[in-house]
Design a protein around this motif. Sequence first.
Motif, mmCIF file in Angstrom:
data_model
loop_
_atom_site.group_PDB
_atom_site.id
_atom_site.type_symbol
_atom_site.label_atom_id
_atom_site.label_comp_id
_atom_site.label_asym_id
_atom_site.label_seq_id
_atom_site.Cartn_x
_atom_site.Cartn_y
_atom_site.Cartn_z
ATOM 1 N N GLU A 75 63.378 58.158 15.593
ATOM 2 C CA GLU A 75 64.428 57.735 14.692
ATOM 3 C C GLU A 75 64.996 56.392 15.148
ATOM 4 N N PRO A 76 65.461 55.526 14.228
ATOM 5 C CA PRO A 76 66.100 54.267 14.644
ATOM 6 C C PRO A 76 67.258 54.536 15.596
ATOM 7 N N GLY A 77 67.394 53.666 16.580
ATOM 8 C CA GLY A 77 68.506 53.793 17.511
ATOM 9 C C GLY A 77 68.309 54.815 18.605
ATOM 10 N N THR A 78 67.070 55.263 18.823
ATOM 11 C CA THR A 78 66.819 56.278 19.852
ATOM 12 C C THR A 78 65.879 55.789 20.956
ATOM 13 N N THR A 79 65.395 54.565 20.856
ATOM 14 C CA THR A 79 64.405 54.050 21.800
ATOM 15 C C THR A 79 64.802 52.657 22.256
ATOM 16 N N ILE A 80 64.686 52.401 23.539
ATOM 17 C CA ILE A 80 64.858 51.042 24.049
ATOM 18 C C ILE A 80 63.649 50.673 24.902
ATOM 19 N N VAL A 81 63.431 49.381 25.017
ATOM 20 C CA VAL A 81 62.358 48.829 25.842
ATOM 21 C C VAL A 81 62.993 48.127 27.027
ATOM 22 N N SER A 82 62.566 48.479 28.228
ATOM 23 C CA SER A 82 63.103 47.818 29.427
ATOM 24 C C SER A 82 62.431 48.381 30.668
ATOM 25 N N ALA A 204 61.265 61.005 26.000
ATOM 26 C CA ALA A 204 59.895 60.489 26.085
ATOM 27 C C ALA A 204 59.942 59.114 26.729
ATOM 28 N N VAL A 205 58.897 58.807 27.459
ATOM 29 C CA VAL A 205 58.769 57.494 28.088
ATOM 30 C C VAL A 205 57.342 57.002 27.848
ATOM 31 N N GLY A 206 57.137 55.716 28.022
ATOM 32 C CA GLY A 206 55.790 55.184 27.841
ATOM 33 C C GLY A 206 55.739 53.712 28.191
ATOM 34 N N CYS A 207 54.533 53.164 28.193
ATOM 35 C CA CYS A 207 54.352 51.752 28.519
ATOM 36 C C CYS A 207 53.844 51.006 27.288
ATOM 37 N N THR A 208 53.875 49.674 27.358
ATOM 38 C CA THR A 208 53.452 48.863 26.213
ATOM 39 C C THR A 208 52.308 47.916 26.562
ATOM 40 N N TYR A 209 51.758 48.025 27.762
ATOM 41 C CA TYR A 209 50.685 47.108 28.141
ATOM 42 C C TYR A 209 49.296 47.683 27.868
ATOM 43 N N LYS A 210 49.212 48.948 27.501
ATOM 44 C CA LYS A 210 47.913 49.547 27.202
ATOM 45 C C LYS A 210 47.590 49.324 25.723
ATOM 46 N N TYR A 211 47.644 50.377 24.931
ATOM 47 C CA TYR A 211 47.230 50.303 23.528
ATOM 48 C C TYR A 211 48.113 49.384 22.687
ATOM 49 N N ILE A 212 49.356 49.171 23.096
ATOM 50 C CA ILE A 212 50.261 48.336 22.289
ATOM 51 C C ILE A 212 50.000 46.851 22.532
ATOM 52 N N ASN A 213 49.333 46.509 23.636
ATOM 53 C CA ASN A 213 48.837 45.148 23.892
ATOM 54 C C ASN A 213 49.930 44.137 24.229
ATOM 55 N N PHE A 221 59.248 51.896 27.757
ATOM 56 C CA PHE A 221 60.279 52.342 26.823
ATOM 57 C C PHE A 221 60.737 53.750 27.176
ATOM 58 N N ILE A 222 61.929 54.082 26.708
ATOM 59 C CA ILE A 222 62.452 55.438 26.842
ATOM 60 C C ILE A 222 63.060 55.858 25.517
ATOM 61 N N TYR A 223 62.810 57.108 25.163
ATOM 62 C CA TYR A 223 63.363 57.724 23.955
ATOM 63 C C TYR A 223 64.276 58.865 24.375
ATOM 64 N N VAL A 224 65.430 58.966 23.691
ATOM 65 C CA VAL A 224 66.358 60.075 23.902
ATOM 66 C C VAL A 224 66.683 60.674 22.538
ATOM 67 N N ALA A 225 66.592 61.994 22.418
ATOM 68 C CA ALA A 225 66.885 62.658 21.158
ATOM 69 C C ALA A 225 68.293 62.316 20.686
ATOM 70 N N PRO A 226 68.509 62.127 19.384
ATOM 71 C CA PRO A 226 69.841 61.779 18.872
ATOM 72 C C PRO A 226 70.930 62.764 19.307
ATOM 73 N N ARG A 227 70.601 64.046 19.408
ATOM 74 C CA ARG A 227 71.588 65.061 19.777
ATOM 75 C C ARG A 227 72.063 64.914 21.217
ATOM 76 N N LEU A 228 71.348 64.100 22.011
ATOM 77 C CA LEU A 228 71.703 63.945 23.419
ATOM 78 C C LEU A 228 72.376 62.609 23.730
ATOM 79 N N LEU A 229 72.433 61.714 22.765
ATOM 80 C CA LEU A 229 72.847 60.345 23.066
ATOM 81 C C LEU A 229 74.278 60.225 23.584
ATOM 82 N N ASP A 230 75.135 61.141 23.231
ATOM 83 C CA ASP A 230 76.524 61.016 23.680
ATOM 84 C C ASP A 230 76.793 61.735 24.995
#
Length: 398
Positions: A75-82, A204-213, A221-230
């Motif tokens: 969902e928008p607003g649930t993932t950041i890259v860093s 969820a976590v993942g990298c961007t240097y493999k398939y994302i190129n 990146f890291i993803y956090v479910a919307p219900r957990l963001l607060d």
Amino acid sequence: MTDFEKTRTMFDIPEGVVYLNGNSLGPMPKAAPDAMARFLHDEWRTELIKGWNTKGWWMAANALGDRVGKLVGAEPGTTIVSDSLSIKVFQALAAAMAMVPDRRVILSDDGNFPTDLYMAEGLMKLKDDGYELRIPNPEDVLDAITEDVAVVMVTEVDYRSGRRHDMAAIIEKAHQLGAVVIWDLAHSAGAIPVELGRLDVDFAVGCTYKYINGGPGAPAFIYVAPRLLDTVEPYLSGWWGHASPFEFDTSYHPVPNQITRMRIGTQSIAAFNLLSTALDVWDHVDMADLDRRTKELAELFIAQVESRCPGVSLASPRDADQRGAHVAFQFEHGYACMQALISQGVIGDFRAPDIMRFGITPLFINEQDILKAVSVLEDILARETWKEDRFQTRSKVT
């Protein structure tokens, strides 16, 4: 319908090379040099410190996060890259452990990428509170989820064999028994369809240097479910995740109800620029089309190798729905054989003790590439070229 001939023209792959290693490092988009030049000359050079405001650098982690999130059903607003993937594993695991404070078992598997296990070991030592890391065989993870498990931390696609975990089944059982689940999508993001939101994934976590190129060392990146963001606790609490970073408060107060709280410190804007350029290619790709094409090419590759290349055996699941986007074959002399392949322009990679891996990446691989790769492998095995002395010495990176 995705035009894979068009995406193929968007990558700069050396002439004569069949690149079957996008599962380790994606190739360079042709637009990358011009994009980097624009960053250097039209952003850093001209804007200097103003660029944090005038060029949107400050919120780039969030903007890119949403673009990556589209590839994994977030969902928008649930993932950041860093940061790096190891840092994101640590961050997610620390937060997940805090959500189940009365339990002391972290469940993973012995097919997980070792760095994930190393990060768990380090965090357990840091907490020094009686935690246990259990690592059964990948096939046994579902049965190993019991009422004493706090966190299930697994990589969806096995980095060696390409075997996929049943994400829905693991999440359902873990949640029924009160455990939190972390998914490492290093071999999923940009490779296979992922539906983080629909499956009610916790982290969820993942990298961007493999398939994302995104390039060597591209941010994770890291993803956090919307219900957990607060409520999620950002245990690596850097100033970028502070509610008011430019008030320079000496106490940490995370941004309320936003994925921004999972930011830590200053990022490489140059690396962000390269990642953005890679994501421009993905604007032309439908993940369902990608999945169909990956399976077609993988099935062709497997059939051709098995009919023409005696002495190697399939190490990946035969069922395409149980595989990620790379195919693995076992061969006793796999390292030397892979070096022989690379010397003839067919680039895959090797994983100990005897696995040759081949990434099936339709954005830049087609049937002709598959058939050429098999022909080269067939010739190497028939001539026993792999026995040459020059292929026996192992490099630091395999």
